[in-house]
Scaffold this motif. Structure first.
Motif, PDB file in Angstrom:
ATOM      1  N   THR A   1       0.839  -1.152   0.115  1.00  0.00           N
ATOM      2  CA  THR A   1       0.228   0.059   0.152  1.00  0.00           C
ATOM      3  C   THR A   1       1.153   0.835   0.598  1.00  0.00           C
ATOM      4  OG1 THR A   1      -0.051   0.404   2.144  1.00  0.00           O
ATOM      5  CG2 THR A   1      -1.381  -1.403   1.503  1.00  0.00           C
ATOM      6  N   LYS A   2       0.269   2.590  -0.338  1.00  0.00           N
ATOM      7  CA  LYS A   2       1.145   3.372  -0.173  1.00  0.00           C
ATOM      8  C   LYS A   2       2.149   3.785   0.983  1.00  0.00           C
ATOM      9  CE  LYS A   2      -1.174   6.520  -4.189  1.00  0.00           C
ATOM     10  NZ  LYS A   2      -1.646   7.465  -4.222  1.00  0.00           N
ATOM     11  N   GLU A   3       1.189   3.498   2.114  1.00  0.00           N
ATOM     12  CA  GLU A   3       1.420   3.804   4.000  1.00  0.00           C
ATOM     13  C   GLU A   3       2.886   2.464   3.706  1.00  0.00           C
ATOM     14  OE1 GLU A   3      -0.208   2.586   7.876  1.00  0.00           O
ATOM     15  OE2 GLU A   3      -1.825   2.492   6.474  1.00  0.00           O
ATOM     16  N   PHE A   4       2.581   1.604   3.235  1.00  0.00           N
ATOM     17  CA  PHE A   4       3.758   0.625   3.638  1.00  0.00           C
ATOM     18  C   PHE A   4       5.288   1.361   2.486  1.00  0.00           C
ATOM     19  CE2 PHE A   4       6.495  -2.685   1.454  1.00  0.00           C
ATOM     20  CZ  PHE A   4       7.248  -2.731   2.856  1.00  0.00           C
ATOM     21  N   VAL A   5       4.737   1.810   1.831  1.00  0.00           N
ATOM     22  CA  VAL A   5       6.057   2.331   0.820  1.00  0.00           C
ATOM     23  C   VAL A   5       6.878   3.932   1.286  1.00  0.00           C
ATOM     24  CG1 VAL A   5       6.583   4.331  -1.283  1.00  0.00           C
ATOM     25  CG2 VAL A   5       4.609   1.882  -1.143  1.00  0.00           C
ATOM     26  N   SER A   6       5.737   4.541   1.989  1.00  0.00           N
ATOM     27  CA  SER A   6       6.354   5.188   3.200  1.00  0.00           C
ATOM     28  C   SER A   6       6.392   5.163   4.224  1.00  0.00           C
ATOM     29  CB  SER A   6       4.749   6.431   3.892  1.00  0.00           C
ATOM     30  OG  SER A   6       4.677   7.162   4.443  1.00  0.00           O
TER      31      SER A   6
END
Length: 120
Positions: A11-16
């Motif tokens: 997810t984008k949260e993971f990537v962040s």
């Protein structure tokens, strides 16, 4: 780790989080390599082990769904590791993160980007 069950993409949260931890790991590995050059068999103090393990625990949690997790160990806070041991362990974490990034980050329509649940 935040994955979509159907696409198995981060997810984008993971990537962040990944992008926050990567330079921190790079910095820790660089510092430990410097310590190791000066004295390979030097013993880490408890504060260094605690600080490094805090980062490594978060990275392990982030990569918990990746196959590399089996090979990622924390620094032993009871039998304080030598500098060279810390370099080895940090290097394994760095390799696991690079391997993960290689799976989901790449060239797409003229730009480099992460493939995520939100942007497959």
């Amino acid at each position: 780790m935040s994955y979509n069950n159907k696409t198995n993409l981060p997810t984008k949260e993971f990537v962040s989080k990944f992008e926050m931890f990567a330079p921190m790991l790079d910095s820790a590995l660089l510092e430990m390599r410097e310590f190791s050059k000066k004295k390979q068999d030097g013993i880490l103090n408890p504060l260094k082990v605690r600080v490094l393990n805090r980062l490594l625990v978060d990275i392990k949690d982030l990569l918990s769904s990746d196959h590399s997790i089996t090979y990622l160990d924390l620094l032993d806070d009871e039998l304080l590791p030598q500098n060279s041991d810390a370099v080895l362990i940090l290097g394994q974490f760095k390799a696991a993160m690079e391997q993960f990034k290689a799976k989901y980050y790449g060239y797409d329509n003229g730009i480099y980007r992460w493939r995520t649940v939100e942007r497959p």
